[in-house]
Design an enzyme around this catalytic site. Structure first.
Site, mmCIF file in Angstrom:
data_model
loop_
_atom_site.group_PDB
_atom_site.id
_atom_site.type_symbol
_atom_site.label_atom_id
_atom_site.label_comp_id
_atom_site.label_asym_id
_atom_site.label_seq_id
_atom_site.Cartn_x
_atom_site.Cartn_y
_atom_site.Cartn_z
ATOM 1 N N HIS A 14 -58.937 -13.271 -5.102
ATOM 2 C CA HIS A 14 -57.616 -13.412 -4.508
ATOM 3 C C HIS A 14 -57.687 -12.798 -3.133
ATOM 4 O O HIS A 14 -58.582 -12.023 -2.842
ATOM 5 C CB HIS A 14 -56.505 -12.780 -5.355
ATOM 6 C CG HIS A 14 -56.872 -11.515 -6.059
ATOM 7 N ND1 HIS A 14 -56.939 -10.304 -5.431
ATOM 8 C CD2 HIS A 14 -57.203 -11.292 -7.338
ATOM 9 C CE1 HIS A 14 -57.272 -9.392 -6.311
ATOM 10 N NE2 HIS A 14 -57.452 -9.948 -7.475
ATOM 11 N N HIS A 127 -68.730 -5.155 -4.961
ATOM 12 C CA HIS A 127 -67.299 -5.174 -4.675
ATOM 13 C C HIS A 127 -66.763 -3.773 -4.322
ATOM 14 O O HIS A 127 -66.102 -3.582 -3.299
ATOM 15 C CB HIS A 127 -66.600 -5.736 -5.913
ATOM 16 C CG HIS A 127 -65.163 -6.024 -5.767
ATOM 17 N ND1 HIS A 127 -64.670 -7.288 -5.607
ATOM 18 C CD2 HIS A 127 -64.082 -5.205 -5.754
ATOM 19 C CE1 HIS A 127 -63.357 -7.241 -5.507
ATOM 20 N NE2 HIS A 127 -62.969 -5.985 -5.603
ATOM 21 N N ASP A 150 -59.219 -0.489 -8.483
ATOM 22 C CA ASP A 150 -58.582 -1.805 -8.412
ATOM 23 C C ASP A 150 -58.532 -2.440 -9.788
ATOM 24 O O ASP A 150 -58.638 -1.721 -10.799
ATOM 25 C CB ASP A 150 -59.272 -2.705 -7.375
ATOM 26 C CG ASP A 150 -60.675 -3.124 -7.779
ATOM 27 O OD1 ASP A 150 -61.145 -2.707 -8.855
ATOM 28 O OD2 ASP A 150 -61.302 -3.885 -7.025
ATOM 29 N N THR A 552 -39.019 -3.914 7.533
ATOM 30 C CA THR A 552 -39.505 -4.725 6.408
ATOM 31 C C THR A 552 -40.282 -5.911 6.955
ATOM 32 O O THR A 552 -40.088 -6.316 8.104
ATOM 33 C CB THR A 552 -38.340 -5.177 5.499
ATOM 34 O OG1 THR A 552 -38.873 -5.848 4.353
ATOM 35 C CG2 THR A 552 -37.392 -6.123 6.217
#
Ligand SMILES: [Fe+2]
Length: 608
Positions: A14, A127, A150, A552
């Site tokens: 992802h 990773h 993660d 934001t």
């Protein structure tokens, strides 16, 4: 002397991204989703690579090396062994997951070469090594402990390491299927949010709940050890074998099926969110203490998706054993593109590392696409938008005036941010003193859940005037309490409110950025790093006395943060944002021509 260009890529899981280094300097970095406009885009980051090369004015043949952020064969081995290990339960989902892997993921080497037109070797890091590299190499520390956490990479789900000078070393790893990221994601799924992006909502929801289920999590779901490592009881999870995160046994343990997405939130969902947040913080604190014990160092660097849990980070900062903490702003998998490129630069090409004490090498994370006034003007003309061009000072004053007048202003300036947070390049801004601002921005501008808090951007020199923090938090990755003398205590009547009912009770004199538990997710802003954004907050301060803005991200729910002037204009026109500062051009909503796609847009929002 020729320059060494190294391209790092993360993809196929992802959050695809590309990052380019020139002699170790970060020239450009961007997530593919910003350019493709597909949230969490996991495909080959063709556009991101093109942008990085164009930003440096080079072609593929100029690259000294290309790196990928994990080892596909190791990951395939993990998936295969996991499924075989639990066969036949795992068989069904393997049939579905298998072909995708074999076709799309195992031949990553070929795909990258074809995607790039690159004929040289592709170098692979593990990773968590890539996460660790992205945490340490750009940090302001000569030496530091490194903590990565993660969901999962190949096998590792968390690691403790040490960075010294030009290299890093991983000392310890926690392995799949024991994963704090996946445990958090299981609760994200169970409380009805999207895995891999809804974790932030769970963290935001947590303060509305009570930690009722903490004991149940410790007694049934996990065996947490003193050093922060743990075993998960796989009977309660389904990510090894199924296509959901949690099992029927999980449903029974917590008294019912997962919340349906978009159905009303109940107190139970808030209690679950609070409980998993408490457990996550405990794991983070224990792992941080172990990292301190293993390395004996006072500096800590962090990365990996769990390092975006800024509430946990804030606790490590306040309660942990480290004197200094630095967190990679692109802590998720996009940052792996940076990590692998830096590993290649230092380890493979043997280049020394430059450390500037007190300064990191991320350039404020302003590493993405920028647009010239001419490009913006050409777009505005093609869209037949109405704008006025202002000089620098006039723009700052015009925006500060509107903000002080309770208007919501979108601010588009300079290079887009690398990482999930908007840091004043692609931001929507408001007045934090306004008690109606949080609800207004959530419901009328972001079209998102009303409970979600907003973050303050504060002048670095004034952070301690507002918050119980006197440290740098340039990437909005630390949460700290609002100062007690700014808080408004709840009345006896308000104390009886539960959950969401507390939302509309002003909690401080900067209510729009004060969460229900008086906390705030802080971005400290300096003139040196943040340039015009600093000047804007300063102009607002001169007008109002307030050195804080609501910040934001410039997008609506379910959409990646805007990247181009066209993205910005579209988002501006589809929402109730009052004004848009697009480089040197100021646009007022009331002056714009009619916008036509709102019916289709409403449908998209409902589907998300
Ligand atoms: Fe990761």
């Amino acid at each position: 002397m020729s320059e060494d260009y190294v391209l790092g890529i993360s993809a196929f899981y992802h959050d695809s991204a590309a990052c380019l280094l020139r002699d170790g300097e970060i020239v450009a970095a961007v997530s593919e989703e910003r350019l493709s406009r597909k949230k969490g885009d996991a495909g080959f980051p063709r556009r991101a690579v093109e942008y990085c090369l164009a930003a440096a004015g080079i072609g593929v043949s100029d690259l000294a090396a290309v790196g990928f952020y994990d080892k596909p064969l190791l990951k395939f081995e993990r998936i295969l062994e996991s499924y075989l290990g639990v066969a036949p339960r795992g068989f069904t989902s393997f049939l579905r997951a298998g072909p995708l892997w074999i076709k799309d993921k195992l031949y990553i080497d070929r795909r990258i070469k074809e995607g790039l037109g690159h004929t040289g070797d592709i170098l692979y890091s593990e990773h968590h090594e890539a996460h660790a590299a992205s945490a340490f190499f750009p940090s302001p520390f000569e030496q530091a402990a490194i903590l990565t956490m993660d969901g999962v990479g190949e096998w590792a789900t968390a690691s403790i390491g040490i960075g010294r000078g030009d290299d890093i070393e991983i000392l310890d790893e926690l392995h799949w299927p024991d994963s704090i990221g996946l445990l958090y994601s299981a609760f994200t799924y169970y409380t009805g949010f999207k895995v891999n992006s809804g974790e932030y909502k769970v963290m935001g929801l947590a303060p509305y709940g009570e930690p009722k289920y903490v004991d149940r999590i410790y007694n049934e779901l996990m065996d947490l050890r003193a050093d922060g490592s743990f075993r998960l009881n796989q009977k309660y999870f389904n990510y090894l074998t199924g296509l959901t995160m949690t099992s029927r046994a999980f449903d029974r343990l917590f008294g019912g099926p997962p919340r349906l997405p978009e159905s009303p939130l109940t107190q139970r969902d808030m209690d679950l969110a609070r409980s998993i947040q408490v457990v996550c913080e405990e794991v983070m604190l224990r792992m941080a203490r172990t990292a301190h014990r293993r390395t004996g160092l006072d500096n800590l660097c962090m990365a990996g998706g769990v390092a975006l849990n800024c509430v946990g980070n804030g606790r490590i900062q306040r309660e942990g054993p480290f004197r200094n903490i630095w967190i990679q702003p692109a802590a998720g998998d996009a940052g792996g593109a940076l990590g692998v490129a830096q590993l290649i630069h230092h380890r493979h090409l043997g280049k020394p590392r430059v450390v500037v004490p007190g300064h990191d090498l991320m350039k404020g994370s302003y590493l993405g696409p920028a647009f010239t006034p001419e490009q913006i003007e050409a777009f505005l003309r093609s869209a037949e938008a109405h704008s006025v061009r202002l000089d620098d000072q006039a723009m700052l004053e015009a925006v500060a005036l509107r903000l002080a007048d309770e208007k919501v202003v979108a601010w588009f300036d300079g290079r887009a941010e690398f990482g999930p947070r908007a840091l004043g390049s692609r931001s929507i801004l408001g007045d934090p003193r306004n008690p109606r601002m949080q609800a207004q921005m959530n419901l009328k501008i972001k079209y998102r859940e009303g409970f979600r808090p907003f973050a303050p951007s504060v002048l670095r020199e004034r952070v301690a005037d507002y918050f119980e923090l006197d440290a740098d938090s340039p990437y909005m990755l630390l949460v700290a309490p609002v100062r007690s003398d700014r808080r408004i205590p709840l009345t006896a009547e308000q104390h009886k409110f539960w959950g969401i009912d507390r939302l509309n009770v002003p909690r401080s004199d900067i209510p729009a950025v004060t969460h229900i538990d008086y906390s705030a997710r802080i971005q400290t802003v300096t003139r040196e790093t943040n340039g015009r954004y600093y000047d804007l907050i300063k102009a607002f301060e001169q007008r109002t006395g307030c050195g804080v803005l609501v910040n934001t991200s410039f997008n609506v729910r379910g959409e990646p943060i805007v990247c181009t002037p066209a993205d910005a204009y579209r988002c501006f026109m589809r929402t109730n944002i009052d004004a848009l500062a697009l480089g040197p051009f100021l646009l007022e909503k009331a002056a714009q021509p009619q916008w036509t796609d709102s019916a289709e847009w409403q449908r998209e929002l409902e589907i998300d």
